[in-house]
Motif scaffolding. Sequence first.
Motif, PDB file in Angstrom:
ATOM      1  N   TRP A  24       0.776  -1.142   0.059  1.00  0.00           N
ATOM      2  CA  TRP A  24      -0.061   0.094  -0.067  1.00  0.00           C
ATOM      3  C   TRP A  24       0.811   1.177  -0.040  1.00  0.00           C
ATOM      4  N   PRO A  25       0.434   2.303  -0.614  1.00  0.00           N
ATOM      5  CA  PRO A  25       1.265   3.494  -0.714  1.00  0.00           C
ATOM      6  C   PRO A  25       1.338   4.236   0.686  1.00  0.00           C
ATOM      7  N   ASP A  26       2.454   4.842   0.828  1.00  0.00           N
ATOM      8  CA  ASP A  26       2.643   5.831   2.116  1.00  0.00           C
ATOM      9  C   ASP A  26       1.559   6.744   2.069  1.00  0.00           C
ATOM     10  N   SER A  29       2.295  10.828   1.228  1.00  0.00           N
ATOM     11  CA  SER A  29       2.656  11.049  -0.105  1.00  0.00           C
ATOM     12  C   SER A  29       1.565  11.931  -0.767  1.00  0.00           C
ATOM     13  N   PRO A  30       2.034  13.021  -1.334  1.00  0.00           N
ATOM     14  CA  PRO A  30       0.698  13.831  -2.087  1.00  0.00           C
ATOM     15  C   PRO A  30      -0.171  13.234  -2.941  1.00  0.00           C
ATOM     16  N   GLU A  31       0.422  12.110  -3.505  1.00  0.00           N
ATOM     17  CA  GLU A  31      -0.404  11.155  -4.368  1.00  0.00           C
ATOM     18  C   GLU A  31      -0.851   9.991  -3.861  1.00  0.00           C
ATOM     19  N   ALA A  32      -1.062   9.746  -2.689  1.00  0.00           N
ATOM     20  CA  ALA A  32      -1.214   8.766  -2.009  1.00  0.00           C
ATOM     21  C   ALA A  32      -2.841   8.183  -2.180  1.00  0.00           C
ATOM     22  N   GLU A  33      -3.928   9.394  -2.160  1.00  0.00           N
ATOM     23  CA  GLU A  33      -5.127   8.850  -2.455  1.00  0.00           C
ATOM     24  C   GLU A  33      -5.282   7.952  -3.959  1.00  0.00           C
ATOM     25  N   LYS A  34      -4.560   8.859  -4.815  1.00  0.00           N
ATOM     26  CA  LYS A  34      -4.680   8.481  -6.256  1.00  0.00           C
ATOM     27  C   LYS A  34      -4.004   7.023  -6.194  1.00  0.00           C
ATOM     28  N   LEU A  36      -3.790   4.731  -3.981  1.00  0.00           N
ATOM     29  CA  LEU A  36      -4.378   3.939  -3.322  1.00  0.00           C
ATOM     30  C   LEU A  36      -5.689   3.506  -4.044  1.00  0.00           C
ATOM     31  N   GLN A  37      -6.309   4.473  -4.672  1.00  0.00           N
ATOM     32  CA  GLN A  37      -7.504   3.980  -5.429  1.00  0.00           C
ATOM     33  C   GLN A  37      -7.027   2.986  -6.835  1.00  0.00           C
ATOM     34  N   ARG A  38      -5.985   3.432  -7.357  1.00  0.00           N
ATOM     35  CA  ARG A  38      -5.549   2.707  -8.397  1.00  0.00           C
ATOM     36  C   ARG A  38      -5.062   1.258  -7.906  1.00  0.00           C
ATOM     37  N   LYS A  39      -4.479   1.073  -6.673  1.00  0.00           N
ATOM     38  CA  LYS A  39      -4.216  -0.167  -6.297  1.00  0.00           C
ATOM     39  C   LYS A  39      -5.542  -1.089  -5.846  1.00  0.00           C
ATOM     40  N   LEU A  40      -6.241  -0.207  -5.393  1.00  0.00           N
ATOM     41  CA  LEU A  40      -7.593  -1.121  -5.016  1.00  0.00           C
ATOM     42  C   LEU A  40      -8.463  -1.513  -6.420  1.00  0.00           C
TER      43      LEU A  40
END
Length: 137
Positions: A24-26, A29-34, A36-40
């Motif tokens: 999972w992303p840190d 990070s400023p792009e964390a939400e993006k 996370l959504q891509r990983k999900l």
Amino acid sequence: MANGKCFIHGGRTPRGSEWHRTQWPDGKSPEAEKKLQRKLAERERYVKKRAACLAAMSPAERERHAAWHAARKPGSAAAREQARAERKQNAEFREMMAAARPAPNGEAAALENQIATLRAELEARRRDDQKPIGAFA
């Protein structure tokens, strides 16, 4: 890669017992939400694809597939080898403990009698030490 990063996306490659788990992303990070959504979304596509493959299998294929997965646990080769060695040692120990003990020979019987005598003497001395002394008797 020698530097520990993936040559495709530049991220660190998971190692050890975590290699097969989703990284999972840190959250800082400023792009964390993006990310996370891509990983999900990736994970959801994988689950659907796997479910479709399993549904398309015949019962015999499904059984072979389950047996293959049961035989190949995730983790390092060293950890799997160590687990195999431990299982083998445990089986050998159980066999050894289940085997009948040989009858003691003359010398072993004499030693066992001597041990029993010494234990009885020790127990008698312990009882003597616990007796009250003097006016408190």
